[in-house]
Design a protein around this motif. Sequence first.
Motif, PDB file in Angstrom:
ATOM      1  N   LEU A  49       0.817  -1.206   0.000  1.00 33.42           N
ATOM      2  CA  LEU A  49       0.000   0.000   0.000  1.00 33.42           C
ATOM      3  C   LEU A  49       0.853   1.259   0.000  1.00 33.42           C
ATOM      4  CD1 LEU A  49      -2.845   1.134   0.013  1.00 33.42           C
ATOM      5  CD2 LEU A  49      -2.766   1.104   2.505  1.00 33.42           C
ATOM      6  N   TRP A  50       1.869   1.341   0.851  1.00 30.82           N
ATOM      7  CA  TRP A  50       2.737   2.522   0.956  1.00 30.82           C
ATOM      8  C   TRP A  50       4.199   2.085   0.900  1.00 30.82           C
ATOM      9  CZ3 TRP A  50       0.218   6.861   0.367  1.00 30.82           C
ATOM     10  CH2 TRP A  50      -1.090   6.969   0.818  1.00 30.82           C
ATOM     11  N   PRO A  51       4.738   1.730  -0.269  1.00 31.50           N
ATOM     12  CA  PRO A  51       6.104   1.205  -0.321  1.00 31.50           C
ATOM     13  C   PRO A  51       7.211   2.248  -0.216  1.00 31.50           C
ATOM     14  CG  PRO A  51       5.202   1.265  -2.511  1.00 31.50           C
ATOM     15  CD  PRO A  51       4.101   1.689  -1.575  1.00 31.50           C
ATOM     16  N   PHE A  52       6.923   3.486  -0.589  1.00 28.21           N
ATOM     17  CA  PHE A  52       7.964   4.512  -0.553  1.00 28.21           C
ATOM     18  C   PHE A  52       8.232   4.905   0.896  1.00 28.21           C
ATOM     19  CE2 PHE A  52       6.457   4.837  -4.860  1.00 28.21           C
ATOM     20  CZ  PHE A  52       7.610   5.094  -5.585  1.00 28.21           C
ATOM     21  N   GLY A  53       9.485   4.987   1.259  1.00 27.97           N
ATOM     22  CA  GLY A  53       9.860   5.358   2.614  1.00 27.97           C
ATOM     23  C   GLY A  53       9.923   4.181   3.564  1.00 27.97           C
ATOM     24  N   LYS A  54       9.833   2.963   3.039  1.00 31.07           N
ATOM     25  CA  LYS A  54       9.935   1.766   3.860  1.00 31.07           C
ATOM     26  C   LYS A  54      11.011   0.861   3.286  1.00 31.07           C
ATOM     27  CE  LYS A  54       5.257   1.845   5.478  1.00 31.07           C
ATOM     28  NZ  LYS A  54       4.010   1.162   5.644  1.00 31.07           N
ATOM     29  N   ARG A  55      11.578   0.057   4.164  1.00 27.43           N
ATOM     30  CA  ARG A  55      12.558  -0.922   3.699  1.00 27.43           C
ATOM     31  C   ARG A  55      12.325  -2.239   4.428  1.00 27.43           C
ATOM     32  NH1 ARG A  55      17.659  -0.022   7.436  1.00 27.43           N
ATOM     33  NH2 ARG A  55      16.456   0.908   9.014  1.00 27.43           N
ATOM     34  N   ILE A  56      12.876  -3.282   3.869  1.00 31.49           N
ATOM     35  CA  ILE A  56      12.722  -4.620   4.421  1.00 31.49           C
ATOM     36  C   ILE A  56      14.059  -5.029   5.018  1.00 31.49           C
ATOM     37  CG2 ILE A  56      12.151  -6.997   3.877  1.00 31.49           C
ATOM     38  CD1 ILE A  56      10.739  -5.812   1.349  1.00 31.49           C
ATOM     39  N   GLU A  57      14.018  -5.537   6.236  1.00 28.61           N
ATOM     40  CA  GLU A  57      15.262  -5.998   6.854  1.00 28.61           C
ATOM     41  C   GLU A  57      15.008  -7.307   7.586  1.00 28.61           C
ATOM     42  OE1 GLU A  57      15.345  -3.666  11.108  1.00 28.61           O
ATOM     43  OE2 GLU A  57      16.418  -2.784   9.432  1.00 28.61           O
ATOM     44  N   TYR A  58      16.081  -8.043   7.777  1.00 31.37           N
ATOM     45  CA  TYR A  58      15.991  -9.279   8.537  1.00 31.37           C
ATOM     46  C   TYR A  58      15.804  -8.947  10.006  1.00 31.37           C
ATOM     47  CZ  TYR A  58      17.581 -11.824   4.448  1.00 31.37           C
ATOM     48  OH  TYR A  58      17.663 -12.359   3.203  1.00 31.37           O
ATOM     49  N   MET A  59      15.107  -9.816  10.713  1.00 31.52           N
ATOM     50  CA  MET A  59      14.906  -9.602  12.144  1.00 31.52           C
ATOM     51  C   MET A  59      16.217  -9.816  12.886  1.00 31.52           C
ATOM     52  SD  MET A  59      11.257 -11.323  12.826  1.00 31.52           S
ATOM     53  CE  MET A  59       9.810 -10.795  11.958  1.00 31.52           C
ATOM     54  N   ASN A  60      16.385  -9.111  13.997  1.00 25.38           N
ATOM     55  CA  ASN A  60      17.638  -9.177  14.745  1.00 25.38           C
ATOM     56  C   ASN A  60      17.873 -10.530  15.389  1.00 25.38           C
ATOM     57  OD1 ASN A  60      18.171  -6.536  14.096  1.00 25.38           O
ATOM     58  ND2 ASN A  60      17.222  -5.730  15.948  1.00 25.38           N
ATOM     59  N   TYR A  61      16.819 -11.175  15.829  1.00 23.67           N
ATOM     60  CA  TYR A  61      16.973 -12.465  16.482  1.00 23.67           C
ATOM     61  C   TYR A  61      16.919 -13.575  15.445  1.00 23.67           C
ATOM     62  CZ  TYR A  61      11.910 -12.508  16.009  1.00 23.67           C
ATOM     63  OH  TYR A  61      10.641 -12.453  15.512  1.00 23.67           O
ATOM     64  N   ALA A  62      17.450 -14.717  15.789  1.00 21.16           N
ATOM     65  CA  ALA A  62      17.450 -15.858  14.876  1.00 21.16           C
ATOM     66  C   ALA A  62      16.099 -16.565  14.961  1.00 21.16           C
ATOM     67  CB  ALA A  62      18.576 -16.821  15.239  1.00 21.16           C
ATOM     68  N   PRO A  63      15.310 -16.551  13.886  1.00 18.44           N
ATOM     69  CA  PRO A  63      13.990 -17.165  13.950  1.00 18.44           C
ATOM     70  C   PRO A  63      14.022 -18.687  13.991  1.00 18.44           C
ATOM     71  CG  PRO A  63      14.364 -16.200  11.789  1.00 18.44           C
ATOM     72  CD  PRO A  63      15.552 -15.881  12.635  1.00 18.44           C
ATOM     73  N   GLY A  64      15.159 -19.289  13.700  1.00 18.16           N
ATOM     74  CA  GLY A  64      15.278 -20.738  13.783  1.00 18.16           C
ATOM     75  C   GLY A  64      14.896 -21.436  12.498  1.00 18.16           C
ATOM     76  N   CYS A  65      14.809 -22.758  12.608  1.00 14.04           N
ATOM     77  CA  CYS A  65      14.558 -23.560  11.414  1.00 14.04           C
ATOM     78  C   CYS A  65      13.107 -23.493  10.977  1.00 14.04           C
ATOM     79  CB  CYS A  65      14.987 -24.999  11.647  1.00 14.04           C
ATOM     80  SG  CYS A  65      14.027 -25.842  12.906  1.00 14.04           S
ATOM     81  N   LEU A  66      12.185 -23.123  11.861  1.00 18.26           N
ATOM     82  CA  LEU A  66      10.786 -23.027  11.477  1.00 18.26           C
ATOM     83  C   LEU A  66      10.586 -21.960  10.407  1.00 18.26           C
ATOM     84  CD1 LEU A  66       7.971 -24.109  11.969  1.00 18.26           C
ATOM     85  CD2 LEU A  66       7.680 -22.370  13.723  1.00 18.26           C
ATOM     86  N   SER A  67      11.312 -20.865  10.523  1.00 20.16           N
ATOM     87  CA  SER A  67      11.232 -19.815   9.514  1.00 20.16           C
ATOM     88  C   SER A  67      11.691 -20.318   8.148  1.00 20.16           C
ATOM     89  CB  SER A  67      12.083 -18.623   9.949  1.00 20.16           C
ATOM     90  OG  SER A  67      12.128 -17.650   8.949  1.00 20.16           O
ATOM     91  N   THR A  68      12.738 -21.119   8.136  1.00 24.95           N
ATOM     92  CA  THR A  68      13.242 -21.687   6.881  1.00 24.95           C
ATOM     93  C   THR A  68      12.227 -22.641   6.267  1.00 24.95           C
ATOM     94  OG1 THR A  68      15.482 -21.520   7.730  1.00 24.95           O
ATOM     95  CG2 THR A  68      15.145 -22.944   5.830  1.00 24.95           C
ATOM     96  N   ILE A  69      11.628 -23.477   7.085  1.00 30.03           N
ATOM     97  CA  ILE A  69      10.624 -24.420   6.589  1.00 30.03           C
ATOM     98  C   ILE A  69       9.408 -23.673   6.048  1.00 30.03           C
ATOM     99  CG2 ILE A  69       9.009 -26.230   7.307  1.00 30.03           C
ATOM    100  CD1 ILE A  69      11.201 -27.139   9.286  1.00 30.03           C
TER     101      ILE A  69
END
Length: 124
Positions: A49-69
């Motif tokens: 909806l509002w992509p300008f002025g936003k960026r995507i970054e990885y989370m600081n903590y390790a989400p683990g293997c569930l995120s990969t699956i």
Amino acid sequence: MNTLGNVIWVLFGGFFIFLEYLIGGILLCLTIVGIPFGLQSIKMAQMALWPFGKRIEYMNYAPGCLSTIMNLLWLVFGGILIALSHLAFGLLFAITIIGIPFAKQHFKLVSLALTPFGRRIVDC
């Protein structure tokens, strides 16, 4: 400048992308199994909806293997198609000089569409 870019984005198709992600996310949230995928789709709707002025970054903590699956399941069941559609629109917009900022936003959405788990959207 971000506000002007967002207004033009919404007027020329961004609202429809937002609605597609939002409706898909709500439909996925109707099932218990689909709730994590629905939440990621709603996150992508927010970015669409509002992509300008936003960026995507990885989370600081390790989400683990569930995120990969979950990312692998996302890729198999539609993530690649979503990413390819954003890539096609990005290439189409990149043809003209005026469309380059919009192409950059589509390319930003490509990376989120491929692996939405373990990422977050932050303001620049």
